[in-house]
Design a protein around this motif. Structure first.
Motif, short mmCIF file in Angstrom:
data_model
loop_
_atom_site.label_atom_id
_atom_site.label_comp_id
_atom_site.label_asym_id
_atom_site.label_seq_id
_atom_site.Cartn_x
_atom_site.Cartn_y
_atom_site.Cartn_z
N ARG A 29 0.83 -1.21 0.00
CA ARG A 29 0.00 0.00 0.00
C ARG A 29 0.86 1.25 0.00
N ALA A 30 1.95 1.21 0.79
CA ALA A 30 2.84 2.37 0.84
C ALA A 30 3.51 2.59 -0.51
N GLN A 31 3.94 1.49 -1.14
CA GLN A 31 4.58 1.60 -2.45
C GLN A 31 3.61 2.09 -3.51
N SER A 32 2.35 1.65 -3.41
CA SER A 32 1.38 2.01 -4.44
C SER A 32 1.06 3.50 -4.44
N ALA A 33 1.31 4.17 -3.31
CA ALA A 33 1.05 5.61 -3.24
C ALA A 33 1.96 6.38 -4.18
N HIS A 34 3.10 5.78 -4.53
CA HIS A 34 4.06 6.45 -5.41
C HIS A 34 4.09 5.81 -6.80
N PHE A 35 3.15 4.94 -7.08
CA PHE A 35 3.16 4.21 -8.35
C PHE A 35 2.72 5.10 -9.50
N PRO A 36 3.41 4.99 -10.66
CA PRO A 36 4.68 4.29 -10.87
C PRO A 36 5.86 5.25 -10.74
N ASP A 37 6.94 4.79 -10.17
CA ASP A 37 8.12 5.63 -10.04
C ASP A 37 9.35 5.01 -10.70
N ARG A 38 9.11 3.99 -11.52
CA ARG A 38 10.20 3.37 -12.28
C ARG A 38 9.59 2.66 -13.49
N PRO A 39 10.40 2.19 -14.43
CA PRO A 39 9.86 1.52 -15.62
C PRO A 39 9.05 0.28 -15.27
N ILE A 40 8.08 -0.01 -16.13
CA ILE A 40 7.19 -1.17 -15.98
C ILE A 40 7.53 -2.15 -17.09
N ARG A 41 7.52 -3.44 -16.77
CA ARG A 41 7.75 -4.44 -17.82
C ARG A 41 6.44 -5.09 -18.22
N LEU A 42 6.29 -5.28 -19.51
CA LEU A 42 5.14 -6.00 -20.06
C LEU A 42 5.67 -7.30 -20.66
N VAL A 43 5.35 -8.42 -20.03
CA VAL A 43 5.82 -9.72 -20.50
C VAL A 43 4.91 -10.22 -21.60
N VAL A 44 5.51 -10.49 -22.75
CA VAL A 44 4.82 -11.10 -23.88
C VAL A 44 5.29 -12.55 -23.94
N LEU A 59 0.52 -0.87 -28.46
CA LEU A 59 -0.19 -0.43 -27.25
C LEU A 59 0.69 0.28 -26.24
N THR A 60 1.92 -0.19 -26.05
CA THR A 60 2.74 0.30 -24.93
C THR A 60 3.06 1.79 -24.97
N PRO A 61 3.28 2.42 -26.13
CA PRO A 61 3.58 3.86 -26.08
C PRO A 61 2.47 4.67 -25.43
N GLY A 62 1.23 4.33 -25.72
CA GLY A 62 0.12 5.07 -25.13
C GLY A 62 0.01 4.87 -23.64
N ILE A 63 0.27 3.66 -23.17
CA ILE A 63 0.24 3.40 -21.72
C ILE A 63 1.37 4.17 -21.04
N ALA A 64 2.56 4.11 -21.63
CA ALA A 64 3.72 4.79 -21.05
C ALA A 64 3.48 6.30 -20.96
N GLU A 65 2.89 6.86 -22.00
CA GLU A 65 2.63 8.30 -22.01
C GLU A 65 1.72 8.71 -20.86
N ARG A 66 0.72 7.88 -20.58
CA ARG A 66 -0.25 8.23 -19.55
C ARG A 66 0.25 7.94 -18.14
N LEU A 67 1.16 6.98 -18.00
CA LEU A 67 1.71 6.67 -16.67
C LEU A 67 2.97 7.47 -16.36
N GLY A 68 3.58 8.05 -17.38
CA GLY A 68 4.79 8.83 -17.16
C GLY A 68 6.02 8.00 -16.91
N GLN A 69 5.98 6.72 -17.27
CA GLN A 69 7.13 5.83 -17.13
C GLN A 69 7.22 4.93 -18.35
N PRO A 70 8.44 4.52 -18.73
CA PRO A 70 8.56 3.59 -19.86
C PRO A 70 7.88 2.26 -19.56
N VAL A 71 7.30 1.64 -20.60
CA VAL A 71 6.78 0.28 -20.51
C VAL A 71 7.63 -0.56 -21.44
#
Length: 335
Positions: A29-44, A59-71
């Motif tokens: 819960r504490a970590q989720s308050a700052h989510f996302p603060d680093r890159p996210i991986r999408l496993v294919v 799909l990933t560029p649009g998600i990254a743009e809205r989250l402010g972190q690379p996917v």
């Protein structure tokens, strides 16, 4: 074999054992308050260059743009999608490991494989359905039929003689053949090939009268006049082929199995994180430019109701039940 519970639970286990150790709810819960603060991986869970990988990269560029972190896409192929699926199922439930999952590893393999190292409904949490890639019935131009009704009549007049190819035993294409045979009483003879599109040379030569294929494989050939698509596996007709009847019109429940693609996270991922991911995915899917590019691949963007945890969860339940029915008819169900 991993057993599928009858419903997707809303409440998840408070302590999740993962490769990184024990993730305590308070810490998450504490970590989720700052989510996302680093890159996210999408496993294919398949190799680069396939349909799943292509759609992930759209799909990933649009998600990254809205989250402010690379996917970052991570291709983890193996065991029919099971390897990459297990990787996410066992990952820390913090929102930084996503799975771009499809029906093979999620709703078919657990029914037909003796050992699957995860339980889809227990270990993974659906976030949003993203795309649908319908199965279509393709017939050779050398066959004297032009419509689905004519093909059914042709096959019924030749019980136990008409062959229908697929991408392999246990694929959604194969199980769709079983559902179609059961609904119409046709009794098609299944011919497994090694992969999607492998039946094409035999269709073109007339050696194989029919095949069940993903629309991405068949539609270009149909448009070029090399084969005929006579039926499509959707609850209703497709905007890609408005003149082609759905299998639902023949009594196949909900039109049968659909090759679906959606995003899931490890069970136990905090609800606020799931909510942020869902919002970013939904916004990316609503982009008209993305929708146009997806339609160029002959896939369909999921509607807004399905691009939610509840909508995707309901689809998983439906697909699992239809897959169980078809696998039982094929004699492939593992109990």
């Amino acid at each position: 074999m991993a057993r599928m519970p009858s419903s997707i639970g809303v409440q998840r286990r408070g302590v999740i054992l993962s490769g990184a150790g024990l993730a305590l709810p308070g810490v998450l819960r504490a970590q989720s308050a700052h989510f996302p603060d680093r890159p996210i991986r999408l496993v294919v869970p398949f190799g680069a260059g396939g349909n799943l990988d292509t759609l992930a990269r759209l799909l990933t560029p649009g998600i990254a743009e809205r989250l402010g972190q690379p996917v970052v896409i991570e291709n983890r192929a193996g065991a029919g999608g099971n390897l990459g699926t297990e990787l996410v199922a066992r990952a820390q439930p913090d929102g930084y490991s996503l799975l771009l999952g499809s029906n093979g590893a999620l709703t078919i393999n657990p029914l037909i494989m003796e050992r699957v190292p995860y339980d889809t409904m227990r270990d993974l949490l659906p976030v949003a359905l993203c795309f649908r890639t319908p199965n279509v019935l393709v017939v050779s131009r050398k066959l004297p039929v032009t419509t689905l009704a004519e093909f059914i009549a042709y096959a019924k007049a030749r019980p136990g003689q008409v062959q229908c190819g697929s991408a392999g035993a246990g694929t959604s294409n194969h199980l769709m053949i079983e559902l179609l045979s059961a609904a119409t009483g046709v009794g098609l003879i299944h011919v497994p090939y090694r992969a999607s599109g492998a039946a094409t040379p035999d269709l073109l030569s007339g050696t194989l009268p029919a095949s069940m294929e993903q629309i991405t494989i068949a539609l270009p050939l149909h448009r070029d006049g090399q084969v005929r698509i006579v039926g499509i596996g959707l609850p209703g007709r497709s905007p890609l082929l408005p003149d082609v009847p759905s299998f639902a019109e023949l009594g196949v429940p909900d039109g049968g199995l659909v090759s679906f693609i959606g995003i899931l996270v490890p069970s136990g991922t905090p609800a606020p994180v799931v909510g942020l991911l869902r919002e970013a995915i939904a916004a990316a899917l609503a982009d008209p430019a993305l929708r146009a590019r997806v339609e160029e691949t002959d896939s369909l963007v999921a509607d807004a109701a399905a691009a939610t945890p509840a909508g995707f969860g309901a689809l998983l339940q439906r697909e699992a039940e239809l897959s169980r029915r078809a696998a039982a008819a094929a004699g492939m169900l593992v109990r």
